[in-house]
Design an enzyme around this catalytic site. Structure first.
Site, short mmCIF file in Angstrom:
data_model
loop_
_atom_site.label_atom_id
_atom_site.label_comp_id
_atom_site.label_asym_id
_atom_site.label_seq_id
_atom_site.Cartn_x
_atom_site.Cartn_y
_atom_site.Cartn_z
N HIS A 1 49.63 15.37 27.93
CA HIS A 1 49.35 16.61 28.56
C HIS A 1 48.64 17.48 27.65
O HIS A 1 48.82 18.78 27.64
CB HIS A 1 50.72 17.25 29.39
CG HIS A 1 51.21 16.36 30.06
ND1 HIS A 1 50.91 15.99 31.42
CD2 HIS A 1 52.34 15.47 29.79
CE1 HIS A 1 51.87 15.23 31.87
NE2 HIS A 1 52.88 14.96 30.96
N SER B 1 23.71 26.69 15.22
CA SER B 1 23.42 27.81 16.26
C SER B 1 22.22 28.56 15.39
O SER B 1 22.16 28.93 14.54
CB SER B 1 24.62 28.39 16.67
OG SER B 1 24.00 29.79 17.05
N LYS C 1 28.51 28.31 12.89
CA LYS C 1 28.53 27.15 13.77
C LYS C 1 28.13 26.05 13.26
O LYS C 1 27.17 25.90 12.63
CB LYS C 1 27.81 27.45 15.30
CG LYS C 1 28.39 28.82 15.64
CD LYS C 1 29.51 28.34 16.83
CE LYS C 1 29.34 27.94 18.06
NZ LYS C 1 30.22 27.91 19.23
N GLU D 1 29.00 15.82 22.28
CA GLU D 1 28.85 16.33 23.64
C GLU D 1 27.82 15.75 24.41
O GLU D 1 27.99 15.66 25.41
CB GLU D 1 28.43 18.01 23.33
CG GLU D 1 29.46 18.62 22.71
CD GLU D 1 29.09 20.16 22.28
OE1 GLU D 1 30.01 20.88 22.10
OE2 GLU D 1 27.96 20.38 22.26
#
Ligand code: ARG
Length: 473
Positions: A172, A293, A299, A306
């Site tokens: 979980h 970024s 970043k 992804e």
């Protein structure tokens, strides 16, 4: 007075428009329809396999005395030249000629005349295209299995380095019990092992020859299908002509097996994304797999994982497309089947490049052992070990579970770990507890106690890596 054309003149006039069935038609195909129905833009990548299939077919026709050996020779020479033209990028693909099959056949006939026109004896584009796709998919399946193997080896190398690196195991997405990072990685090696077996199994069904089925019912020529199968390296022939030309279940299976690989890689990607985020900071992905970024200078984005997660949806889409393509078709061949190629090609392209980039990316992962360890020691990861300790001293497991739950609640209130509680405090929860409990409450104690096949004890992980490497090499 204009002279009326004879039927034969009419036919040859239309033949000049490069259509092989023109005798039947009163007007040429509309320009837009030509574009709509043509597949040469994408099926030209089957050219090599189309030529292989044609050679095997021609040689069989010769061996069976259906065409002369001189014709076979001319066909061989002509097709060899065409292959060179295609490989050199000199071949002119014509939309007017609809698909890869008609383009190559027309070029052959231009080169060698009537012998070229005899190649299509006892054959239809229906069994021809099914053969081409199977030949292409067989080669592609082999590439996929090699790609899976490469990724497995890369995972094994990383697992080897971290066979005893402690990390929190999650259920979980909450800290559950300590595991080793090597053990976690080996879970993916197992998944890929099953994936590889799925492709090997699917390959058996791909590797059957449709040629000889002709349009749908077989042919009246005395063909030898077994000979063609042998020449092309098929395990045997498709045993029913209607099935041979119409079903694409082998392509669907391939796309399903690909979808499952993508599922597995999408799960790993999700983990890489979490682990590399500054909140976790368990791993670092090499810069060559990330981008920055344009607005936020701090970043470093995990673009590759992804995109793998995103492209998984694209491959699932192809699976849905192929299943849907098939479901409404009456036997036998229908033009719908031309729509099998783009989803299939894109599935293979997506999967192959994903496997390659992933194998390299796993080699570029560095691990922050301290952070992993810290996270494992923060979530009461050894609570189960304390319950097992009490159960081994004679307390029923359900009671032990309750005792430890109370101890955890106490530790949460005090903002300490179980192993930070003094012996006297622990004994207030269960007098059975002795000083030997601290060996159980440590991360290493917990890991080492899970010492069986499939367990996370570092020695077991080492053994699992060794045996996986042996079967892979
Ligand atoms: N381009 C077609 C395909 O991809 C080849 C077979 C065409 N056969 C036919 N009877 N129209 O399926």
């Amino acid at each position: 007075m204009t002279q009326k054309e004879s039927p034969a003149q009419k036919t040859s006039a239309l033949n000049n428009k490069n259509t092989s069935w023109s005798g039947r038609f009163n007007e040429p195909v509309a320009e837009l329809v030509k574009k709509y129905t043509a597949s040469v833009g994408f099926d030209q990548r089957l050219a090599l396999f189309d030529i292989q299939g044609s050679l095997a077919h021609a040689q069989m026709l010769g061996a069976q005395k259906i065409i002369s050996l001189d014709d076979v020779k001319s066909i061989e020479v002509g097709l060899a030249e065409i292959l060179q033209e295609i490989e050199a990028g000199r071949f002119e693909w014509l939309l007017d000629l609809e698909d890869v099959h008609l383009n190559i056949e027309k070029r052959l006939t231009d080169k060698i005349g009537d012998a070229g026109k005899r190649l299509h004896t006892g054959r239809s584009r229906n069994d021809q295209v099914a053969t081409d796709v199977r030949l292409w998919l067989r080669a592609t399946t082999d590439d996929v299995m090699a790609g899976l193997q490469k990724l497995q080896l890369s995972l094994l190398d990383l697992a080897d380095k971290h066979f005893d690196t402690v990390m929190p195991g999650f259920t979980h997405l909450q800290v559950a019990q300590p595991v080793t990072f090597g053990h976690h990685l080996m879970a993916y090696v197992e998944m890929l092992k099953r994936d590889k077996a799925r492709f090997a199994d699917c390959r058996k069904r791909i590797n059957r020859l449709p040629l000889g089925a002709a349009a749908l019912a077989g042919t009246s020529y005395p063909i030898d299908r077994e000979l063609v199968a042998k020449t092309l390296g098929f395990d045997g022939v498709c045993e029913n002509s209607l099935d041979a030309v119409s079903d694409r279940d082998f392509a669907i299976e391939f796309t399903f097996a690909s979808s499952l690989v993508m599922t597995h890689l999408s799960r790993l990607s999700e983990e890489l994304i979490l682990w590399s985020s500054p909140r976790f900071a368990f791993i670092d992905i090499a810069d060559r797999f990330c981008t920055g970024s344009s607005i936020m200078p701090q970043k470093k984005n995990p673009d590759v994982p992804e995109l793998v997660r995103g492209k998984t949806g694209r491959v699932y889409g192809h699976l849905t497309a192929l299943l849907t393509l098939m479901k409404g078709q009456p036997l036998a061949y229908n033009k719908d089947n031309q729509e099998d190629k783009e989803p299939l090609f894109d599935t293979a392209d997506t999967l192959l490049v994903t496997l390659e980039i992933y194998a390299d990316m796993m080699r570029g992962i560095t691990v922050n052992k301290e952070n992993m360890r810290q996270a494992a020691s923060e979530g009461f990861a050894t609570a189960t070990d304390l319950a097992d300790y009490l159960a081994k001293k004679g307390m029923p497991f359900r009671d032990a579970h309750e005792v430890v739950a109370l101890a955890v609640r106490y530790a949460v209130d005090k903002k300490v770990d179980l192993s930070d509680l003094p012996l006297e405090t622990l004994q207030q929860f269960a007098p059975e507890i002795n000083s030997d409990v601290y060996a159980v409450l440590t991360l290493e104690g917990s890991l080492n106690s899970r010492n069986h096949i499939g367990g996370t004890a570092p020695m077991q992980v080492k053994a699992a890596i060794k045996s996986a490497r042996e079967t892979l090499n």
